[in-house]
Write a protein that holds these residues in place. Structure first.
Motif, PDB file in Angstrom:
ATOM      1  N   LYS A   1       0.862  -1.200   0.000  1.00 58.42           N
ATOM      2  CA  LYS A   1       0.000   0.000   0.000  1.00 58.42           C
ATOM      3  C   LYS A   1       0.891   1.241   0.000  1.00 58.42           C
ATOM      4  N   ILE A   2       1.321   1.625  -1.178  1.00 57.67           N
ATOM      5  CA  ILE A   2       2.110   2.849  -1.324  1.00 57.67           C
ATOM      6  C   ILE A   2       1.527   3.647  -2.498  1.00 57.67           C
ATOM      7  N   VAL A   3       1.729   4.957  -2.452  1.00 57.54           N
ATOM      8  CA  VAL A   3       1.266   5.786  -3.569  1.00 57.54           C
ATOM      9  C   VAL A   3       2.375   6.754  -3.998  1.00 57.54           C
ATOM     10  N   THR A   4       2.309   7.124  -5.259  1.00 57.85           N
ATOM     11  CA  THR A   4       3.221   8.134  -5.771  1.00 57.85           C
ATOM     12  C   THR A   4       2.741   9.491  -5.286  1.00 57.85           C
ATOM     13  N   LYS A   5       3.620  10.250  -4.631  1.00 58.38           N
ATOM     14  CA  LYS A   5       3.242  11.584  -4.153  1.00 58.38           C
ATOM     15  C   LYS A   5       3.806  12.662  -5.070  1.00 58.38           C
ATOM     16  N   PHE A   6       5.033  12.459  -5.507  1.00 56.25           N
ATOM     17  CA  PHE A   6       5.719  13.559  -6.200  1.00 56.25           C
ATOM     18  C   PHE A   6       6.724  13.000  -7.196  1.00 56.25           C
TER      19      PHE A   6
ATOM     20  N   PHE B   1      -5.809   2.263   6.437  1.00 50.47           N
ATOM     21  CA  PHE B   1      -6.854   3.285   6.222  1.00 50.47           C
ATOM     22  C   PHE B   1      -6.451   4.284   5.133  1.00 50.47           C
ATOM     23  N   GLY B   2      -5.296   4.063   4.518  1.00 55.29           N
ATOM     24  CA  GLY B   2      -4.834   4.972   3.467  1.00 55.29           C
ATOM     25  C   GLY B   2      -4.169   6.223   3.995  1.00 55.29           C
ATOM     26  N   ARG B   3      -3.734   6.170   5.274  1.00 52.57           N
ATOM     27  CA  ARG B   3      -3.046   7.330   5.862  1.00 52.57           C
ATOM     28  C   ARG B   3      -1.542   7.091   5.834  1.00 52.57           C
ATOM     29  N   PRO B   4      -0.739   8.179   5.706  1.00 53.59           N
ATOM     30  CA  PRO B   4       0.714   8.005   5.734  1.00 53.59           C
ATOM     31  C   PRO B   4       1.136   7.311   7.033  1.00 53.59           C
ATOM     32  N   ALA B   5       2.000   6.313   6.903  1.00 50.16           N
ATOM     33  CA  ALA B   5       2.425   5.541   8.070  1.00 50.16           C
ATOM     34  C   ALA B   5       3.942   5.448   8.100  1.00 50.16           C
TER      35      ALA B   5
ATOM     36  N   PHE C   1      15.454   7.666   2.649  1.00 49.18           N
ATOM     37  CA  PHE C   1      14.229   7.274   3.329  1.00 49.18           C
ATOM     38  C   PHE C   1      13.763   8.455   4.168  1.00 49.18           C
ATOM     39  N   GLY C   2      12.474   8.783   4.084  1.00 47.49           N
ATOM     40  CA  GLY C   2      11.888   9.738   5.014  1.00 47.49           C
ATOM     41  C   GLY C   2      11.230   8.961   6.148  1.00 47.49           C
ATOM     42  N   ARG C   3      10.327   9.620   6.880  1.00 45.28           N
ATOM     43  CA  ARG C   3       9.620   8.912   7.957  1.00 45.28           C
ATOM     44  C   ARG C   3       8.529   8.004   7.380  1.00 45.28           C
ATOM     45  N   THR C   4       7.698   8.606   6.506  1.00 49.64           N
ATOM     46  CA  THR C   4       6.652   7.805   5.851  1.00 49.64           C
ATOM     47  C   THR C   4       6.930   7.646   4.355  1.00 49.64           C
ATOM     48  N   SER C   5       7.933   8.333   3.859  1.00 48.23           N
ATOM     49  CA  SER C   5       8.172   8.341   2.419  1.00 48.23           C
ATOM     50  C   SER C   5       9.474   7.641   2.065  1.00 48.23           C
ATOM     51  N   ILE C   6       9.604   7.380   0.784  1.00 51.77           N
ATOM     52  CA  ILE C   6      10.876   6.911   0.221  1.00 51.77           C
ATOM     53  C   ILE C   6      11.100   7.741  -1.034  1.00 51.77           C
TER      54      ILE C   6
ATOM     55  N   MET D   1       7.453   8.298  -2.982  1.00 51.01           N
ATOM     56  CA  MET D   1       6.304   7.416  -2.734  1.00 51.01           C
ATOM     57  C   MET D   1       6.042   7.412  -1.234  1.00 51.01           C
ATOM     58  N   VAL D   2       4.764   7.357  -0.874  1.00 55.94           N
ATOM     59  CA  VAL D   2       4.392   7.405   0.548  1.00 55.94           C
ATOM     60  C   VAL D   2       3.804   6.056   0.976  1.00 55.94           C
ATOM     61  N   ASN D   3       4.296   5.597   2.105  1.00 63.54           N
ATOM     62  CA  ASN D   3       3.861   4.347   2.733  1.00 63.54           C
ATOM     63  C   ASN D   3       2.522   4.592   3.455  1.00 63.54           C
ATOM     64  N   LEU D   4       1.511   3.774   3.163  1.00 62.33           N
ATOM     65  CA  LEU D   4       0.186   3.988   3.769  1.00 62.33           C
ATOM     66  C   LEU D   4      -0.184   2.857   4.721  1.00 62.33           C
ATOM     67  N   ASP D   5      -1.041   3.197   5.694  1.00 64.36           N
ATOM     68  CA  ASP D   5      -1.589   2.148   6.557  1.00 64.36           C
ATOM     69  C   ASP D   5      -2.878   1.614   5.921  1.00 64.36           C
TER      70      ASP D   5
HETATM   71  C1  LIG Z   1      -4.975  -8.607  -7.836  1.00 65.76           C
HETATM   72  C2  LIG Z   1      -4.003  -7.458  -7.717  1.00 65.76           C
HETATM   73  C3  LIG Z   1      -3.127  -7.506  -6.532  1.00 65.76           C
HETATM   74  C4  LIG Z   1      -2.189  -6.347  -6.431  1.00 65.76           C
HETATM   75  C5  LIG Z   1      -1.242  -6.518  -5.354  1.00 65.76           C
HETATM   76  C6  LIG Z   1      -0.460  -5.343  -5.019  1.00 65.76           C
HETATM   77  C7  LIG Z   1      -0.193  -4.484  -6.157  1.00 65.76           C
HETATM   78  C8  LIG Z   1       0.411  -3.253  -5.683  1.00 65.76           C
HETATM   79  C9  LIG Z   1       0.575  -2.328  -6.747  1.00 65.76           C
HETATM   80  C10 LIG Z   1       0.831  -1.026  -6.184  1.00 65.76           C
HETATM   81  C11 LIG Z   1       1.177  -0.135  -7.223  1.00 65.76           C
HETATM   82  C12 LIG Z   1       1.332   1.207  -6.654  1.00 65.76           C
HETATM   83  C13 LIG Z   1       1.527   2.152  -7.690  1.00 65.76           C
HETATM   84  C14 LIG Z   1       1.420   3.503  -7.157  1.00 65.76           C
HETATM   85  C15 LIG Z   1       1.438   4.492  -8.201  1.00 65.76           C
HETATM   86  C16 LIG Z   1       0.174   5.242  -8.286  1.00 65.76           C
HETATM   87  O1  LIG Z   1      -0.403   5.350  -9.323  1.00 65.76           O
HETATM   88  S1  LIG Z   1      -0.450   5.982  -6.900  1.00 65.76           S
HETATM   89  C17 LIG Z   1      -1.774   7.005  -7.501  1.00 65.76           C
HETATM   90  C18 LIG Z   1      -1.395   8.431  -7.578  1.00 65.76           C
HETATM   91  N1  LIG Z   1      -1.149   9.009  -6.263  1.00 65.76           N
HETATM   92  C19 LIG Z   1      -2.143   9.343  -5.423  1.00 65.76           C
HETATM   93  O2  LIG Z   1      -3.307   9.161  -5.686  1.00 65.76           O
HETATM   94  C20 LIG Z   1      -1.732   9.971  -4.117  1.00 65.76           C
HETATM   95  C21 LIG Z   1      -2.701  11.079  -3.702  1.00 65.76           C
HETATM   96  N2  LIG Z   1      -2.205  11.760  -2.508  1.00 65.76           N
HETATM   97  C22 LIG Z   1      -2.530  11.349  -1.275  1.00 65.76           C
HETATM   98  O3  LIG Z   1      -3.315  10.422  -1.086  1.00 65.76           O
HETATM   99  C23 LIG Z   1      -1.906  12.084  -0.120  1.00 65.76           C
HETATM  100  O4  LIG Z   1      -1.295  13.277  -0.587  1.00 65.76           O
HETATM  101  C24 LIG Z   1      -0.843  11.213   0.614  1.00 65.76           C
HETATM  102  C25 LIG Z   1       0.136  10.561  -0.353  1.00 65.76           C
HETATM  103  C26 LIG Z   1      -1.554  10.130   1.417  1.00 65.76           C
HETATM  104  C27 LIG Z   1       0.003  12.071   1.550  1.00 65.76           C
HETATM  105  O5  LIG Z   1      -0.844  12.824   2.311  1.00 65.76           O
HETATM  106  P1  LIG Z   1      -0.292  14.139   3.068  1.00 65.76           P
HETATM  107  O6  LIG Z   1      -1.431  14.719   3.786  1.00 65.76           O
HETATM  108  O7  LIG Z   1       0.510  14.984   2.119  1.00 65.76           O
HETATM  109  O8  LIG Z   1       0.667  13.461   4.123  1.00 65.76           O
HETATM  110  P2  LIG Z   1       1.863  14.097   4.911  1.00 65.76           P
HETATM  111  O9  LIG Z   1       1.862  13.353   6.227  1.00 65.76           O
HETATM  112  O10 LIG Z   1       1.835  15.590   4.931  1.00 65.76           O
HETATM  113  O11 LIG Z   1       3.151  13.665   4.051  1.00 65.76           O
HETATM  114  C28 LIG Z   1       3.458  12.315   3.882  1.00 65.76           C
HETATM  115  C29 LIG Z   1       4.850  12.243   3.305  1.00 65.76           C
HETATM  116  O12 LIG Z   1       4.835  12.822   2.004  1.00 65.76           O
HETATM  117  C30 LIG Z   1       5.842  13.835   1.917  1.00 65.76           C
HETATM  118  N3  LIG Z   1       5.316  14.897   1.068  1.00 65.76           N
HETATM  119  C31 LIG Z   1       4.196  15.598   1.245  1.00 65.76           C
HETATM  120  N4  LIG Z   1       4.033  16.480   0.249  1.00 65.76           N
HETATM  121  C32 LIG Z   1       5.088  16.326  -0.579  1.00 65.76           C
HETATM  122  C33 LIG Z   1       5.496  16.932  -1.803  1.00 65.76           C
HETATM  123  N5  LIG Z   1       4.787  17.887  -2.372  1.00 65.76           N
HETATM  124  N6  LIG Z   1       6.630  16.509  -2.381  1.00 65.76           N
HETATM  125  C34 LIG Z   1       7.379  15.526  -1.841  1.00 65.76           C
HETATM  126  N7  LIG Z   1       7.054  14.890  -0.682  1.00 65.76           N
HETATM  127  C35 LIG Z   1       5.918  15.292  -0.065  1.00 65.76           C
HETATM  128  C36 LIG Z   1       6.044  14.329   3.328  1.00 65.76           C
HETATM  129  O13 LIG Z   1       7.319  14.918   3.501  1.00 65.76           O
HETATM  130  C37 LIG Z   1       5.875  13.031   4.103  1.00 65.76           C
HETATM  131  O14 LIG Z   1       7.079  12.265   4.042  1.00 65.76           O
HETATM  132  P3  LIG Z   1       7.941  11.956   5.388  1.00 65.76           P
HETATM  133  O15 LIG Z   1       8.560  13.244   5.802  1.00 65.76           O
HETATM  134  O16 LIG Z   1       6.976  11.410   6.406  1.00 65.76           O
HETATM  135  O17 LIG Z   1       8.913  10.911   4.963  1.00 65.76           O
END
Ligand SMILES: CCCCCCCCCCCCCCCC(=O)SCCNC(=O)CCNC(=O)[C@H](O)C(C)(C)COP(=O)(O)OP(=O)(O)OC[C@H]1O[C@@H](n2cnc3c(N)ncnc32)[C@H](O)[C@@H]1OP(=O)(O)O
Length: 123
Positions: free
Chosen positions: A45-50, A109-113, A75-80, A103-107
């Motif tokens: 459960k990870i998503v692309t953030k930036f 519930f979809g929250r950064p973990a 490595f960040g706290r919740t990010s890589i 990329m951000v590591n999610l729990d």
């Molecule tokens: C049958 C099939 C089985 C399949 C079995 C499994 C398959 C498995 C496949 C998975 C494949 C995945 C592939 C994913 C690739 C997509 O396609 S993901 C889809 C596109 N992305 C999204 O939809 C994400 C949308 N954004 C969000 O949901 C929210 O912004 C997030 C990511 C949850 C973060 O929320 P937030 O409120 O910004 O959280 P916040 O705590 O402020 O920050 C979290 C971290 O992000 C960093 N951050 C925040 N803003 C920024 C920024 N602008 N720039 C850089 N870093 C930032 C923070 O610094 C923090 O990092 P740490 O300092 O903790 O290390």
């Protein structure tokens, strides 16, 4: 840089100019970075953030074999944060570089973990 994945540029990957479509390449890069992040963080459960500025330096043509390299920036706290380079396997010409993919590591519930990781594991 670890080049784990090779791709063969096929007709369906081309743009109107007869070269590799940039959107296709970015999709391959996103998938490769997600795989790297999932394997390192041991959580699917990870998503692309930036994604930082990208730099297309050369193009690839039908029949070319390209390789996608991903490396850890930090490595960040919740990010890589990773960087990426894609190059032509035969000529080693660089096709694209991406300096930072976050990329951000999610729990569940979809929250950064917090992921607790500090060292890259070679797998
Ligand atoms: C049958 C099939 C089985 C399949 C079995 C499994 C398959 C498995 C496949 C998975 C494949 C995945 C592939 C994913 C690739 C997509 O396609 S993901 C889809 C596109 N992305 C999204 O939809 C994400 C949308 N954004 C969000 O949901 C929210 O912004 C997030 C990511 C949850 C973060 O929320 P937030 O409120 O910004 O959280 P916040 O705590 O402020 O920050 C979290 C971290 O992000 C960093 N951050 C925040 N803003 C920024 C920024 N602008 N720039 C850089 N870093 C930032 C923070 O610094 C923090 O990092 P740490 O300092 O903790 O290390």
């Amino acid at each position: 840089m670890i080049y784990q994945t090779r791709k063969w540029v096929k007709p369906e990957d081309l743009n109107a100019n007869g070269t590799l479509f940039g959107g296709k390449l970015l999709s391959w890069i996103d998938e490769e970075a997600a795989l790297f992040a999932i394997i390192q963080l041991k959580n699917n459960k990870i998503v692309t953030k930036f994604m930082s500025e990208i730099n297309f330096m050369s193009s690839a043509r039908q029949g070319d074999i390209i390789e996608i390299g991903i490396d850890l920036v930090k490595f960040g706290r919740t990010s890589i944060i990773m960087k990426c380079e894609v190059r032509n396997v035969m000529t080693k010409d660089v096709i694209i570089t991406v300096d930072a993919i976050t990329m951000v590591n999610l729990d569940s519930f979809g929250r950064p973990a917090s992921h607790g990781k500090t060292e890259v594991e070679i797998i």
